[in-house]
Design a protein around this motif. Structure first.
Motif, short mmCIF file in Angstrom:
data_model
loop_
_atom_site.label_atom_id
_atom_site.label_comp_id
_atom_site.label_asym_id
_atom_site.label_seq_id
_atom_site.Cartn_x
_atom_site.Cartn_y
_atom_site.Cartn_z
N LEU A 63 2.35 -4.34 -4.83
CA LEU A 63 2.76 -5.85 -4.18
C LEU A 63 3.81 -6.38 -5.52
CD1 LEU A 63 -0.45 -7.60 -3.02
CD2 LEU A 63 1.78 -7.17 -1.79
N VAL A 64 2.67 -6.05 -7.08
CA VAL A 64 3.54 -6.72 -8.37
C VAL A 64 4.81 -5.86 -8.02
CG1 VAL A 64 3.82 -6.17 -10.41
CG2 VAL A 64 1.43 -6.97 -9.65
N GLY A 65 5.06 -4.15 -7.99
CA GLY A 65 6.58 -3.61 -7.25
C GLY A 65 7.67 -4.13 -6.89
N ILE B 299 10.47 -0.81 0.99
CA ILE B 299 9.48 0.09 1.22
C ILE B 299 10.44 0.87 -0.66
CG2 ILE B 299 8.51 2.48 1.44
CD1 ILE B 299 7.67 1.35 4.25
N ILE B 300 11.33 0.84 -0.39
CA ILE B 300 12.15 1.62 -1.12
C ILE B 300 12.26 0.53 -2.70
CG2 ILE B 300 14.66 2.48 -2.18
CD1 ILE B 300 12.60 4.27 -0.33
N VAL B 301 12.38 -0.82 -2.25
CA VAL B 301 12.04 -1.20 -3.80
C VAL B 301 11.25 -1.78 -4.16
CG1 VAL B 301 12.74 -4.37 -3.64
CG2 VAL B 301 14.79 -2.94 -2.71
N ALA B 302 9.90 -1.84 -3.20
CA ALA B 302 8.80 -1.69 -3.38
C ALA B 302 8.17 -0.48 -4.37
CB ALA B 302 7.87 -2.40 -2.88
N PHE B 303 8.84 0.39 -3.97
CA PHE B 303 8.90 1.77 -4.60
C PHE B 303 8.92 2.09 -6.29
CE2 PHE B 303 10.17 6.22 -6.13
CZ PHE B 303 9.03 6.68 -6.18
N ILE B 304 10.42 1.48 -6.33
CA ILE B 304 11.05 1.31 -7.30
C ILE B 304 10.37 0.43 -8.48
CG2 ILE B 304 13.25 1.10 -8.39
CD1 ILE B 304 14.60 2.56 -6.04
N LEU C 275 14.70 -7.54 -9.55
CA LEU C 275 15.87 -6.16 -10.49
C LEU C 275 17.17 -5.84 -9.54
CD1 LEU C 275 16.75 -4.79 -12.96
CD2 LEU C 275 15.07 -3.03 -11.67
N PHE C 276 16.47 -6.24 -8.20
CA PHE C 276 17.95 -5.51 -7.75
C PHE C 276 18.85 -6.68 -7.37
CE2 PHE C 276 15.92 -1.87 -7.49
CZ PHE C 276 16.37 -0.87 -6.31
N LEU D 65 0.90 -0.91 -0.56
CA LEU D 65 -0.34 -0.12 0.22
C LEU D 65 0.54 1.47 0.01
CD1 LEU D 65 -3.20 1.41 0.04
CD2 LEU D 65 -2.69 0.85 2.66
N ILE D 66 1.67 1.50 1.08
CA ILE D 66 3.06 2.82 0.78
C ILE D 66 3.41 2.67 -0.67
CG2 ILE D 66 4.90 3.35 2.57
CD1 ILE D 66 3.39 1.77 4.87
N ALA D 67 4.20 1.41 -0.53
CA ALA D 67 4.87 1.35 -2.48
C ALA D 67 4.23 2.00 -2.91
CB ALA D 67 5.85 0.21 -2.62
#
Length: 101
Positions: free
Chosen positions: A50-52, A75-80, A59-60, A24-26
């Motif tokens: 979630l998909v992110g 959150i950063i990884v999911a955001f990107i 990717l990371f 939700l946050i990302a």
């Protein structure tokens, strides 16, 4: 099938709640950044997050980048990843013209 069994075996109610919160946050942050306004709604933001998270984690991992294992790093990884996911959705949507009836 074995991967799905592994993922579901390690899934507890607490981890499911954390996945949803991080998603939700990302997803919300990515939708605000990519859209320039408010998000896509709670369900849309969670799905994008979630998909992110999967896209960003993959990717990371491929690039060998480690941000950390904490909440902020997740959150950063999911955001990107969610930003990449939204950009891909926009590219796909542009390739299909709308039909008027």
């Amino acid at each position: 099938m074995a991967l799905a069994t592994l993922v579901l075996a390690a899934l507890t109610l607490e981890s499911l709640i954390w996945w949803l919160i991080i998603g939700l946050i990302a997803g919300f942050l990515a939708s605000v950044v990519m859209r320039g306004g408010i998000g896509y709604g709670i369900v849309g933001d969670i799905i994008a997050g979630l998909v992110g998270a999967f896209i960003g984690g993959w990717l990371f991992g491929v690039l060998g980048i480690s941000i950390g294992n904490g909440l902020f790093g997740s959150i950063i990884v999911a955001f990107i990843g969610a930003c990449i996911f939204i950009a891909l959705l926009r590219l796909i949507a542009r390739s299909y013209p709308y039909r008027r009836m």
